[in-house]
Design an enzyme around this catalytic site. Sequence first.
Site, mmCIF file in Angstrom:
data_model
loop_
_atom_site.group_PDB
_atom_site.id
_atom_site.type_symbol
_atom_site.label_atom_id
_atom_site.label_comp_id
_atom_site.label_asym_id
_atom_site.label_seq_id
_atom_site.Cartn_x
_atom_site.Cartn_y
_atom_site.Cartn_z
ATOM 1 N N SER A 65 13.192 44.519 -74.428
ATOM 2 C CA SER A 65 13.334 44.820 -73.008
ATOM 3 C C SER A 65 14.750 44.515 -72.556
ATOM 4 C CB SER A 65 12.356 43.973 -72.190
ATOM 5 O OG SER A 65 12.789 42.624 -72.134
ATOM 6 N N ASP A 66 15.223 45.244 -71.543
ATOM 7 C CA ASP A 66 16.393 44.753 -70.837
ATOM 8 C C ASP A 66 15.977 43.434 -70.205
ATOM 9 O OD1 ASP A 66 18.861 44.465 -69.695
ATOM 10 O OD2 ASP A 66 18.911 46.465 -68.817
ATOM 11 N N TRP A 67 16.927 42.570 -69.951
ATOM 12 C CA TRP A 67 16.618 41.214 -69.503
ATOM 13 C C TRP A 67 15.935 41.247 -68.124
ATOM 14 C CZ3 TRP A 67 18.214 41.561 -74.022
ATOM 15 C CH2 TRP A 67 18.512 40.471 -74.841
#
Length: 766
Positions: free
Chosen positions: A230-232
């Site tokens: 995931s993106d953060w």
Amino acid sequence: MENNLEEIVKKLTLEEKASLCSGLNHWETKPVERLGIPSIMMADGPHGLRKQEQDPDHIALSGSVPATCYPAASALACSWDRDLVQQVGSHLGKECQAQNIDIILGPGTNIKRSPLCGRNFEYFSEDPYLSSEMAASHVRGVQGEGIGTSLKHFAANNQEFRRLITDTLIDERTLREIYLASFEGVIKKAQPWTVMCAYNKINGAFCSENRRLLTKILRDEWGFEGFVVSDWGAVNDRVEGVKAGLELEMPACEGDRDKLIVKAVQSGELDEKVLDKVVLRFLGIIKKAVDNRKEGVPFDEKEHHAFARKTAAQCMVLLKNEGEILPLEKNDSLAVIGGFATYPRYQGGGSSHVNPTTIDLPLDEIKKIAGGRSMKVEYQEGYPVDRIVDRYSHRRFNSVSDEPDTALIEAACETAKKAAAAVIFTGLPEPYESEGYDRKHISIPAGHEELIKAVASVQPNTIVVLSNGSPIEMPWLSSVKAVVEGYLGGQAFGGAIADVLFGEVNPSGKLAETYPLRVEDNPSYLFFPGDGNMVDYREGLYVGYRYYDAAARETLFPFGFGLSYTDFTYESMETDKKVLSDKDTLQVRVKIRNSGKRAGKETVQLYVRPKNAPVQRPDKELKGFEKITLSSGERGEAVFSLDKRAFAYYDPEIADWYVADGEYEILAGSSSKSLHLAETVTLKSENRKPLIYTRNSSVQEVYDNKKGKVLLDEVFDEMEAKGGMKKQFALTLFKELPLRSIHLFAGKKMYEEQVAELLRKINSRS
């Protein structure tokens, strides 16, 4: 780590499996020590390593270790040089090995839909082919050193405004041909170890839980072999993410979401076999990372800096050079003006911010070369530069002040008057563009504009050097002699621009995006950044040059544009076939000559233009490019191979790429607007699109079918024989009429049962 990963999965408890699906902290994955599963470490990129030193946190309040800051992606793409970009990746990989990093987060290959996107400096291009070629080269370079990459942000992440919740509304053709195509080529050609899913939704589904995106397309269609991270902070529903094919959530969730996965398996909501597959894919990359670790790998800071200088010079784009004022060979004195000459803008803001090992100051580097040529150099600030310490790199950055400083401008003009030429360093201050927010306009600060106008009014030989991450307006363009677009050139920008200004390097960069006259001219302008949480991509396929060329709109500078200190003549183009099928490969040879007085590099660009396409298509699209180095008078040849995809469009009805029969122009030139050679080929598709006719098919569609033509001829012949309108006129008048309505105009010949019988006959023949 044990080789049999399936056996490791069997030995893991449910809780351990779930724990592997989230991070240990901001940058590391969780280990399972009892089974020998280690932790791996990630770090931000992509144009330089950002490894935090202590108490690591995502917003980077703590410092990062010194690393080479290379040109940002917006600059790298202007090189149009696959080999150079791969070398940049290789240098990055070496620095990651030296810092014990396993995966660097990047490259970013999102499409530049609008010049207002605050993160455009981190992306390559408005064109998916160029973008994917650059990204694939970057990935090959990094992974060739045994370091993983994370291709981002998948997908349709084209703005910063409400990026965590925005719903991108986009039709299937546009999604496939523009926004997914930028990722597809990288996956198929370079196999990045990981793919980072974007924050946003696509047509109602968050990318982090979009099974069609993460499994059906990414894995089943494209053959992706790594894991999805995931993106953060991008995860919405963790269990749905697991089902969709999201292996790793970052950063750490303190075990909170791991419990949701365990509970879902225990309740039967999540099949443990699905979780096992997720863990297996994740372990595959963990093992690859461990197997590729190298102990005690140093990197030569000076060598990497020298390479960064070479790279930055190759990326610079000469936009204007009236009277061949450049290179600076005829002048005995020079005025250098602008705070960017002493406090350069060399990188973008946000998570990709690098703590450079050193910084070349343009003024210092200009003086070094000028001193060897007995050229006098005088400096004036021109606009205010605040002595503020940059929290990321502990160095200074430029003022965001928009107001002209009259005293500084007057002093600059006085110095400029006395010199043979003036070079003004200007562009966008750091706070103007960054991850986290979008731009409101594409102007440089008013103080910078006033400085340019004032200096140009007293010094006819004025040269402008730009430092910015994305396009700007240039109302002052006609008043200056030359413009060099330096983009964000990294820590060695100062040395690189000195090399270009003095002719030590012949500029060869080409724009990887269109520069509009005004931001209002951009096709997405009315729909950016959307209404509320929804953004509608109504411009469809017409992104960048696809729109400007199709609409015949004037631009400031077109896609692919860039001048040189020499000239190139396009002499001939040959194709190995004039007629081909969609299973053939077309070879194209383009011959050019360096007709100028200096050695130089030219990027030959190849476009394909469909004639009489059965569906709406852009006027032409980039399908190949090759960069050639030629001495004065030397001839060279660029060779291209065009396969089915070079001619195809995505057809949602068949859920595949389709090539229509017809003629296609092959165009070669130096930009999307400067096309010097053309050849026409005829393509015959062997894979016929299956046509299923319905009651709502038009008369024309049915008439184009051989059996349908026979049956409809009977209808119209009978109508004409009974004194009705002539058949040809009726066909013209009724061609868009749905088949179900024909009886209203053609008499009782075509009642419902006749329509049904006609459809049965033509569909069986199809």
